[in-house]
Design a protein around this motif. Structure first.
Motif, PDB file in Angstrom:
ATOM      1  N   SER A  49     -87.010 -53.245 -24.477  1.00  0.00           N
ATOM      2  CA  SER A  49     -87.626 -53.032 -22.882  1.00  0.00           C
ATOM      3  C   SER A  49     -86.753 -52.341 -21.957  1.00  0.00           C
ATOM      4  O   SER A  49     -85.461 -52.832 -22.175  1.00  0.00           O
ATOM      5  N   GLN A  50     -87.472 -51.724 -21.027  1.00  0.00           N
ATOM      6  CA  GLN A  50     -86.549 -51.133 -20.246  1.00  0.00           C
ATOM      7  C   GLN A  50     -86.631 -51.736 -18.957  1.00  0.00           C
ATOM      8  O   GLN A  50     -87.762 -51.920 -18.411  1.00  0.00           O
ATOM      9  N   ILE A  51     -85.302 -51.990 -18.411  1.00  0.00           N
ATOM     10  CA  ILE A  51     -85.377 -52.415 -17.031  1.00  0.00           C
ATOM     11  C   ILE A  51     -85.816 -51.574 -15.758  1.00  0.00           C
ATOM     12  O   ILE A  51     -85.528 -50.592 -15.947  1.00  0.00           O
ATOM     13  N   THR A  75     -86.611 -57.404 -14.167  1.00  0.00           N
ATOM     14  CA  THR A  75     -88.067 -57.091 -14.622  1.00  0.00           C
ATOM     15  C   THR A  75     -88.033 -56.013 -15.455  1.00  0.00           C
ATOM     16  O   THR A  75     -87.334 -54.931 -15.579  1.00  0.00           O
ATOM     17  N   VAL A  76     -88.500 -56.020 -16.556  1.00  0.00           N
ATOM     18  CA  VAL A  76     -88.804 -55.079 -17.724  1.00  0.00           C
ATOM     19  C   VAL A  76     -89.846 -54.507 -18.219  1.00  0.00           C
ATOM     20  O   VAL A  76     -91.102 -55.238 -17.794  1.00  0.00           O
ATOM     21  N   ASP A  77     -89.894 -53.517 -18.647  1.00  0.00           N
ATOM     22  CA  ASP A  77     -91.286 -52.972 -19.417  1.00  0.00           C
ATOM     23  C   ASP A  77     -91.183 -52.652 -20.715  1.00  0.00           C
ATOM     24  O   ASP A  77     -90.317 -51.959 -21.280  1.00  0.00           O
ATOM     25  N   LYS A  89     -95.384 -55.466 -18.095  1.00  0.00           N
ATOM     26  CA  LYS A  89     -94.158 -55.908 -17.199  1.00  0.00           C
ATOM     27  C   LYS A  89     -94.174 -57.135 -17.182  1.00  0.00           C
ATOM     28  O   LYS A  89     -95.053 -57.894 -16.913  1.00  0.00           O
ATOM     29  N   ARG A  90     -92.873 -57.751 -17.240  1.00  0.00           N
ATOM     30  CA  ARG A  90     -92.593 -59.081 -17.019  1.00  0.00           C
ATOM     31  C   ARG A  90     -91.117 -59.181 -16.517  1.00  0.00           C
ATOM     32  O   ARG A  90     -90.117 -58.455 -16.747  1.00  0.00           O
ATOM     33  N   HIS A 117     -85.064 -62.200 -26.031  1.00  0.00           N
ATOM     34  CA  HIS A 117     -85.585 -63.242 -26.999  1.00  0.00           C
ATOM     35  C   HIS A 117     -85.883 -64.439 -26.007  1.00  0.00           C
ATOM     36  O   HIS A 117     -85.154 -64.905 -25.208  1.00  0.00           O
ATOM     37  N   ILE A 118     -87.131 -64.888 -26.101  1.00  0.00           N
ATOM     38  CA  ILE A 118     -87.660 -65.910 -25.612  1.00  0.00           C
ATOM     39  C   ILE A 118     -87.592 -66.021 -24.108  1.00  0.00           C
ATOM     40  O   ILE A 118     -87.212 -66.910 -23.569  1.00  0.00           O
ATOM     41  N   GLY A 119     -87.721 -65.013 -23.510  1.00  0.00           N
ATOM     42  CA  GLY A 119     -87.725 -64.797 -22.140  1.00  0.00           C
ATOM     43  C   GLY A 119     -86.167 -64.571 -21.497  1.00  0.00           C
ATOM     44  O   GLY A 119     -85.941 -64.626 -20.296  1.00  0.00           O
TER      45      GLY A 119
END
Length: 81
Positions: free
Chosen positions: A7-9, A19-21, A26-27, A47-49
């Motif tokens: 995931s990219q920051i 926030t990552v993509d 995005k989350r 891993h798990i958030g």
């Protein structure tokens, strides 16, 4: 077995979250377990958030290409059913 997609920051927040993509999704995830600083544009594994570690950009891009190939293959096979 656990599978983590690179995931990219895309943003860093004041509350030890980023926030990552991940493949276009995005989350916001927690970065408080990381001891080294993070930067926008870097790739991480979640891993798990929680951000667990950084991953080399070239390795991340190679992994993402492979995941996309797998998804495309599965989509092609699904359309044949």
């Amino acid at each position: 077995m656990c599978l983590s997609v690179p995931s990219q920051i895309t943003a860093i927040h004041d509350d030890t979250s980023v926030t990552v993509d991940t493949l276009g999704v995005k989350r916001r995830v927690s970065s408080h377990l990381m001891t080294e600083p993070l930067k926008v544009g870097e790739f991480v594994l979640i891993h798990i958030g929680f951000v667990m570690n950084k991953i080399d950009t070239e390795d991340a891009k190679l992994s993402l290409e492979l995941y996309k190939e797998i998804v495309d293959k599965l989509n092609d096979e699904g359309s044949e059913l």
